[in-house]
Scaffold this motif. Sequence first.
Motif, short mmCIF file in Angstrom:
data_model
loop_
_atom_site.label_atom_id
_atom_site.label_comp_id
_atom_site.label_asym_id
_atom_site.label_seq_id
_atom_site.Cartn_x
_atom_site.Cartn_y
_atom_site.Cartn_z
N THR A 29 0.84 -1.19 0.00
CA THR A 29 0.00 0.00 0.00
C THR A 29 0.88 1.25 0.00
OG1 THR A 29 -0.16 0.13 2.41
CG2 THR A 29 -1.83 -1.19 1.27
N MET A 30 0.33 2.32 -0.56
CA MET A 30 1.07 3.58 -0.60
C MET A 30 0.14 4.76 -0.48
SD MET A 30 2.09 3.97 -4.65
CE MET A 30 2.79 5.57 -4.49
N ASP A 31 0.70 5.90 -0.09
CA ASP A 31 -0.03 7.16 -0.03
C ASP A 31 0.08 7.79 -1.42
OD1 ASP A 31 -0.33 10.07 0.14
OD2 ASP A 31 -0.42 9.75 2.31
N ARG A 36 4.66 7.82 -0.78
CA ARG A 36 5.31 7.06 0.29
C ARG A 36 4.68 5.68 0.42
NH1 ARG A 36 4.18 5.93 5.42
NH2 ARG A 36 5.86 5.74 6.93
N ASN A 38 3.47 2.51 2.43
CA ASN A 38 2.95 2.35 3.79
C ASN A 38 3.19 0.96 4.36
OD1 ASN A 38 1.92 4.98 3.92
ND2 ASN A 38 0.00 4.37 2.99
N ASP A 39 2.53 -0.03 3.77
CA ASP A 39 2.54 -1.38 4.34
C ASP A 39 2.76 -2.45 3.27
OD1 ASP A 39 1.63 -0.58 7.01
OD2 ASP A 39 -0.32 -0.23 6.07
N ARG A 64 -0.71 -6.51 7.85
CA ARG A 64 -0.26 -5.22 7.32
C ARG A 64 1.04 -4.88 8.04
NH1 ARG A 64 -4.37 -2.17 4.60
NH2 ARG A 64 -3.05 -0.37 5.04
N PRO A 66 4.27 -2.64 8.40
CA PRO A 66 4.80 -1.33 8.00
C PRO A 66 6.11 -1.48 7.21
CG PRO A 66 4.15 -1.31 10.31
CD PRO A 66 4.09 -2.73 9.85
N ASP A 68 8.62 0.32 7.05
CA ASP A 68 9.85 0.63 7.79
C ASP A 68 10.35 -0.55 8.63
OD1 ASP A 68 7.95 0.72 9.83
OD2 ASP A 68 8.49 2.73 10.50
#
Length: 81
Positions: A29-31, A36, A38-39, A64, A66, A68
């Motif tokens: 997933t992304m913004d 960016r 996300n997950d 999900r 993250p 990071d």
Amino acid sequence: MSDILAENLSGKSVMGSDGTELGMLYNITMDLKSGRLNDLVVEPGEETPTRAIDYDRDESGRFRVPVDRVQAVKDYIVVQR
């Protein structure tokens, strides 16, 4: 971490840093506004101890994770547990 093409991640196994196999990468997933990531959305395997995994889940029961938390991408995607 060096650049990795998304097409090279499709269907890759995801493993926790403790050696637990979490499942297969289903999606990322992304913004859309910032671009960016996300997950990682991970489809649990049949033998994945889902109760022992502390990541959030989507409505289909997929983890999900993250972005990071990703530590390495080789034969597996390794994520911090």
